[in-house]
Design an enzyme around this catalytic site. Structure first.
Site, mmCIF file in Angstrom:
data_model
loop_
_atom_site.group_PDB
_atom_site.id
_atom_site.type_symbol
_atom_site.label_atom_id
_atom_site.label_comp_id
_atom_site.label_asym_id
_atom_site.label_seq_id
_atom_site.Cartn_x
_atom_site.Cartn_y
_atom_site.Cartn_z
ATOM 1 N N GLU A 97 0.831 -1.200 0.000
ATOM 2 C CA GLU A 97 0.000 0.000 0.000
ATOM 3 C C GLU A 97 0.868 1.254 0.000
ATOM 4 O O GLU A 97 1.963 1.276 0.561
ATOM 5 C CB GLU A 97 -0.896 -0.007 1.245
ATOM 6 C CG GLU A 97 -1.900 1.119 1.304
ATOM 7 C CD GLU A 97 -2.791 1.036 2.539
ATOM 8 O OE1 GLU A 97 -3.756 1.808 2.630
ATOM 9 O OE2 GLU A 97 -2.505 0.196 3.434
ATOM 10 N N SER A 99 2.270 4.669 1.189
ATOM 11 C CA SER A 99 2.516 5.072 2.574
ATOM 12 C C SER A 99 2.418 6.582 2.725
ATOM 13 O O SER A 99 3.122 7.337 2.047
ATOM 14 C CB SER A 99 3.907 4.613 3.023
ATOM 15 O OG SER A 99 4.176 5.115 4.325
ATOM 16 N N ARG A 101 3.480 7.989 5.216
ATOM 17 C CA ARG A 101 4.703 8.403 5.912
ATOM 18 C C ARG A 101 5.669 9.060 4.938
ATOM 19 O O ARG A 101 6.451 9.932 5.324
ATOM 20 C CB ARG A 101 5.402 7.196 6.534
ATOM 21 C CG ARG A 101 4.696 6.561 7.706
ATOM 22 C CD ARG A 101 5.585 5.489 8.323
ATOM 23 N NE ARG A 101 6.768 6.075 8.943
ATOM 24 C CZ ARG A 101 7.866 5.380 9.261
ATOM 25 N NH1 ARG A 101 7.929 4.080 9.020
ATOM 26 N NH2 ARG A 101 8.889 5.979 9.839
ATOM 27 N N ASN A 182 -4.606 -15.514 -5.346
ATOM 28 C CA ASN A 182 -4.906 -16.653 -6.209
ATOM 29 C C ASN A 182 -6.420 -16.800 -6.386
ATOM 30 O O ASN A 182 -7.219 -16.212 -5.650
ATOM 31 C CB ASN A 182 -4.258 -17.938 -5.679
ATOM 32 C CG ASN A 182 -4.832 -18.424 -4.363
ATOM 33 O OD1 ASN A 182 -6.029 -18.609 -4.212
ATOM 34 N ND2 ASN A 182 -3.944 -18.646 -3.379
ATOM 35 N N ARG A 184 -8.540 -19.184 -5.828
ATOM 36 C CA ARG A 184 -9.300 -19.732 -4.699
ATOM 37 C C ARG A 184 -9.651 -18.645 -3.696
ATOM 38 O O ARG A 184 -10.803 -18.512 -3.283
ATOM 39 C CB ARG A 184 -8.495 -20.839 -4.024
ATOM 40 C CG ARG A 184 -9.162 -21.435 -2.794
ATOM 41 C CD ARG A 184 -8.284 -22.500 -2.154
ATOM 42 N NE ARG A 184 -8.931 -23.097 -0.988
ATOM 43 C CZ ARG A 184 -8.403 -24.079 -0.280
ATOM 44 N NH1 ARG A 184 -7.222 -24.584 -0.624
ATOM 45 N NH2 ARG A 184 -9.043 -24.574 0.759
ATOM 46 N N ASN A 188 -13.382 -16.542 -2.641
ATOM 47 C CA ASN A 188 -13.848 -16.308 -1.279
ATOM 48 C C ASN A 188 -14.156 -14.829 -1.067
ATOM 49 O O ASN A 188 -15.181 -14.472 -0.466
ATOM 50 C CB ASN A 188 -12.803 -16.782 -0.279
ATOM 51 C CG ASN A 188 -13.227 -16.542 1.157
ATOM 52 O OD1 ASN A 188 -14.206 -17.093 1.636
ATOM 53 N ND2 ASN A 188 -12.487 -15.692 1.856
ATOM 54 N N ARG A 193 -17.889 -10.354 -0.369
ATOM 55 C CA ARG A 193 -17.959 -8.906 -0.567
ATOM 56 C C ARG A 193 -18.878 -8.468 -1.701
ATOM 57 O O ARG A 193 -19.239 -7.284 -1.774
ATOM 58 C CB ARG A 193 -16.545 -8.350 -0.804
ATOM 59 C CG ARG A 193 -15.585 -8.621 0.350
ATOM 60 C CD ARG A 193 -16.088 -8.063 1.661
ATOM 61 N NE ARG A 193 -15.119 -8.288 2.748
ATOM 62 C CZ ARG A 193 -15.268 -7.834 3.981
ATOM 63 N NH1 ARG A 193 -16.345 -7.153 4.317
ATOM 64 N NH2 ARG A 193 -14.356 -8.090 4.907
#
Length: 231
Positions: A97, A99, A101, A182, A184, A188, A193
């Site tokens: 992600e 940053s 900072r 991946n 699989r 999920n 979602r």
């Protein structure tokens, strides 16, 4: 000798919400890759489209899911931070992600088109309502965001480090990340979602990713969808 690093083919950007997007950066695999990964257990390979489709359906129905892990997607995601924090609960994946900072936060915050009320039957859910004064509520929401961003800029100009100044910004701030997952694990993610009970703001991302999955792995998606319809 050519030492240029080959670049993945860039896919279409799917714009979401007011500033967000989903972009498929790279993809490895195919429905046939899953078939061959399953058949390697017996030293076999593809037996033709009809039998290969039947095998994928069998694997899905009987939860022999490891062969699907041999197909991998890599996405570039831009979404509000509160969406990203829900997203990253899906831990069987790799994330990188941006940053705050190291980089100055841009003036990009999620502004909903209208507010929803709390669902009294589902503590995690919300519902559309005509009883809310959206114009007044949006002004409160936007004024708060603008005030926090002005304060952030003032801290930076005063010499405060980015890693500290970011602390007063709201979770409606947009973030970006790379997500490698991946097939699989991606199924999920989609099943949870893209469901009607998921929060709208993450559901639109899951629905966009669902369309990409269908295009890349149509046999796998057909088997998954058939199984979902049975449940």
């Amino acid at each position: 000798m050519n030492t240029t690093c080959p670049q993945p083919v860039q896919e279409e950007v799917i714009s979401l919400l007011d500033h967000g997007f989903v972009k498929l950066i790279d993809f490895m695999g195919s429905d046939l890759r899953t078939v061959n990964a399953a058949r390697v257990s017996f030293g076999g390979v593809s037996k033709g489209e009809e039998k290969d489709k039947a095998l994928i359906k069998y694997l899905m129905e009987h939860k022999h899911l490891s062969p699907f892990e041999h197909c991998t997607f890599q996405f570039h995601i831009k979404c509000p931070i509160f969406v990203a924090r829900q997203w990253m609960r899906h831990r069987i994946a790799s994330y990188n992600e941006v940053s705050a900072r190291y980089t100055e936060v841009k003036d990009e915050f999620y502004i909903p088109s209208e507010f929803r009320v709390q669902d009294t039957h589902n503590k995690q859910g919300s519902l559309a309502s005509k009883d809310l004064d959206n114009e007044t509520l949006l002004k409160i929401y936007i004024d708060s965001i603008e005030a926090s961003y002005r304060a952030y800029q003032r801290l930076l100009k005063a010499g405060v480090a980015k890693e500290m100044a970011r602390g007063l910004l709201p979770v409606s701030q947009y973030t970006q990340f790379y997500w490698t997952v991946n097939a699989r694990s991606l199924l999920n993610f989609i099943s949870l979602r893209a469901d009607g009970h998921a929060q709208y703001e993450i559901r639109v991302y899951a629905e966009a990713i669902e369309k990409i999955f269908k295009q890349k792995l149509p046999w796998t998606w057909a088997a998954f969808e058939a199984l979902q319809n049975k449940i």
